[in-house]
Enzyme design. Structure first.
Site, PDB file in Angstrom:
ATOM      1  N   TYR A  45       0.840  -1.202   0.000  1.00 20.17           N
ATOM      2  CA  TYR A  45       0.000   0.000   0.000  1.00 20.17           C
ATOM      3  C   TYR A  45       0.882   1.261   0.000  1.00 20.17           C
ATOM      4  O   TYR A  45       0.470   2.303  -0.486  1.00 20.17           O
ATOM      5  CB  TYR A  45      -0.871   0.044   1.263  1.00 20.17           C
ATOM      6  CG  TYR A  45      -2.148  -0.766   1.245  1.00 20.17           C
ATOM      7  CD1 TYR A  45      -2.370  -1.788   0.319  1.00 20.17           C
ATOM      8  CD2 TYR A  45      -3.139  -0.513   2.193  1.00 20.17           C
ATOM      9  CE1 TYR A  45      -3.547  -2.529   0.345  1.00 20.17           C
ATOM     10  CE2 TYR A  45      -4.327  -1.243   2.222  1.00 20.17           C
ATOM     11  CZ  TYR A  45      -4.530  -2.255   1.306  1.00 20.17           C
ATOM     12  OH  TYR A  45      -5.699  -2.985   1.347  1.00 20.17           O
ATOM     13  N   CYS A  76      -1.611  -1.298  10.400  1.00 23.63           N
ATOM     14  CA  CYS A  76      -0.832  -0.861   9.239  1.00 23.63           C
ATOM     15  C   CYS A  76      -0.641   0.643   9.386  1.00 23.63           C
ATOM     16  O   CYS A  76      -1.627   1.396   9.411  1.00 23.63           O
ATOM     17  CB  CYS A  76      -1.613  -1.190   7.966  1.00 23.63           C
ATOM     18  SG  CYS A  76      -0.848  -0.613   6.444  1.00 23.63           S
ATOM     19  N   THR A  78       0.590   2.649   7.266  1.00 26.21           N
ATOM     20  CA  THR A  78       0.251   3.302   6.004  1.00 26.21           C
ATOM     21  C   THR A  78      -1.256   3.528   5.888  1.00 26.21           C
ATOM     22  O   THR A  78      -1.704   4.634   5.583  1.00 26.21           O
ATOM     23  CB  THR A  78       0.740   2.425   4.832  1.00 26.21           C
ATOM     24  OG1 THR A  78       2.136   2.177   5.018  1.00 26.21           O
ATOM     25  CG2 THR A  78       0.509   3.085   3.503  1.00 26.21           C
ATOM     26  N   CYS A 187       6.429   0.795  10.316  1.00 22.01           N
ATOM     27  CA  CYS A 187       5.715  -0.091   9.385  1.00 22.01           C
ATOM     28  C   CYS A 187       5.643  -1.422  10.106  1.00 22.01           C
ATOM     29  O   CYS A 187       6.651  -1.882  10.660  1.00 22.01           O
ATOM     30  CB  CYS A 187       6.485  -0.236   8.073  1.00 22.01           C
ATOM     31  SG  CYS A 187       5.871  -1.568   7.006  1.00 22.01           S
ATOM     32  N   THR A 188       4.470  -2.032  10.113  1.00 21.33           N
ATOM     33  CA  THR A 188       4.295  -3.234  10.944  1.00 21.33           C
ATOM     34  C   THR A 188       5.025  -4.462  10.386  1.00 21.33           C
ATOM     35  O   THR A 188       5.126  -5.481  11.061  1.00 21.33           O
ATOM     36  CB  THR A 188       2.798  -3.539  11.136  1.00 21.33           C
ATOM     37  OG1 THR A 188       2.165  -3.617   9.848  1.00 21.33           O
ATOM     38  CG2 THR A 188       2.134  -2.458  11.964  1.00 21.33           C
TER      39      THR A 188
HETATM   40  N1  DGL Z   1       2.475  -3.018   7.232  1.00 21.67           N
HETATM   41  C1  DGL Z   1       2.274  -1.838   6.433  1.00 21.67           C
HETATM   42  C2  DGL Z   1       2.597  -0.595   7.282  1.00 21.67           C
HETATM   43  O1  DGL Z   1       2.584  -0.691   8.502  1.00 21.67           O
HETATM   44  C3  DGL Z   1       3.026  -2.044   5.147  1.00 21.67           C
HETATM   45  C4  DGL Z   1       2.774  -1.031   4.142  1.00 21.67           C
HETATM   46  C5  DGL Z   1       2.696  -1.410   2.700  1.00 21.67           C
HETATM   47  O2  DGL Z   1       1.832  -2.180   2.325  1.00 21.67           O
HETATM   48  O3  DGL Z   1       3.483  -0.819   1.948  1.00 21.67           O
HETATM   49  O4  DGL Z   1       2.836   0.483   6.804  1.00 21.67           O
END
Ligand code: DGL
Length: 259
Positions: A45, A76, A78, A187-188
């Site tokens: 994302y 997430c 994001t 970011c997780t």
């Molecule tokens: N785990 C998502 C986050 O915490 C990943 C983001 C992505 O899909 O780029 O931002």
């Protein structure tokens, strides 16, 4: 909509990263039933537009909301950054928490320190992060670092490769030369590569992530609505928009992995 204690809580991420939050959620809320859903088919994302992220996030949540959930964790950074206001607007009665980079505890531990904040381009350039930095910065030096391409190594189970090692070394080179005291995993997906980041940075900086704060926030919210499940063993269901056996197996492996 009526909510009941036995209804599940949806833990949503763009992919498998949210499992790092789920691990903390089950420690803080051991009696709850959780559905983990990763939109792996549409990940990442973090390099999409805000509009696209909002659309994907809302559509995914709507599906589970219609089936019946009592709470939602946007696991997430994001999706939280791009869409939590819109999610709250569309599901006004639902108990919702998001996740944000753990800047506050990092600055509390290193008030004069150099702190690296790692996240996706959307999180790092977002308004929410700017506000968090302005609020907590104090005398610390906060260094936001967009890491496009990094989550993919966790998402596609490629963290054991030479290519990953090389990617991380290139990404973190300036902070190997000029070390930081701590880093925040914004970011997780990144808590799963904590050790690799620490080893690359060489000086073993302390790491901070937002999973515990998010889990405690959810507990407070459910408790204030009398929706906490207080006994019985909770159940966890792992789901993904990538329905391959490998993806579900990766979810389960990451859930068992020490962070
Ligand atoms: N785990 C998502 C986050 O915490 C990943 C983001 C992505 O899909 O780029 O931002």
């Amino acid at each position: 909509m009526t909510y009941e204690k036995d209804m599940p809580i949806l833990v949503f991420d763009s992919g498998v990263g949210g499992i790092s939050v789920l691990k903390e959620l089950v420690k803080v809320l051991p009696h709850e039933n959780f559905i983990f859903f990763g939109d792996s088919k549409n990940s990442p994302y973090g390099t999409k537009s805000i509009k696209e992220i909002q659309k994907l996030t809302i559509n995914n949540i709507k599906h589970f909301f219609n089936l019946g959930i009592k709470g939602l964790v946007i696991a997430c950074n994001t999706a939280t950054s791009a869409s939590i206001i819109e999610v709250r607007r569309q599901f006004p009665s639902l108990a919702i928490v998001g996740i944000e980079p753990a800047i506050k505890p990092a600055v509390a531990a290193f008030p004069n320190g150099r702190i690296l904040i790692m996240g996706t381009p959307i999180t790092i350039t977002g308004k929410n992060l700017k506000e968090l930095i302005d609020l907590y910065k104090g005398d610390s030096t906060l260094i936001p670092l967009a890491c496009p391409g990094l989550m993919e190594y966790v998402e596609h189970n490629k963290t054991n490769t030479y290519e990953f090692k090389e990617f991380l070394t290139n990404l973190l080179k300036p902070y190997i030369e000029n070390p930081v005291d701590a880093f925040v995993t914004g970011c997780t997906h990144y808590p799963f590569i904590r050790k690799e980041i620490q080893n690359t940075l060489k000086n073993n900086p302390v790491f901070f992530d937002g999973a515990n704060g998010t889990s405690r926030a959810l507990k407070r919210l459910l408790s204030s609505r009398n929706l906490l499940r207080e006994n019985g063993k909770g159940n966890i269901e792992f789901l993904s928009s990538d329905t391959s056996e490998e993806k579900i197996a990766l979810c389960k492996n990451l859930f068992e992995k020490d962070i």
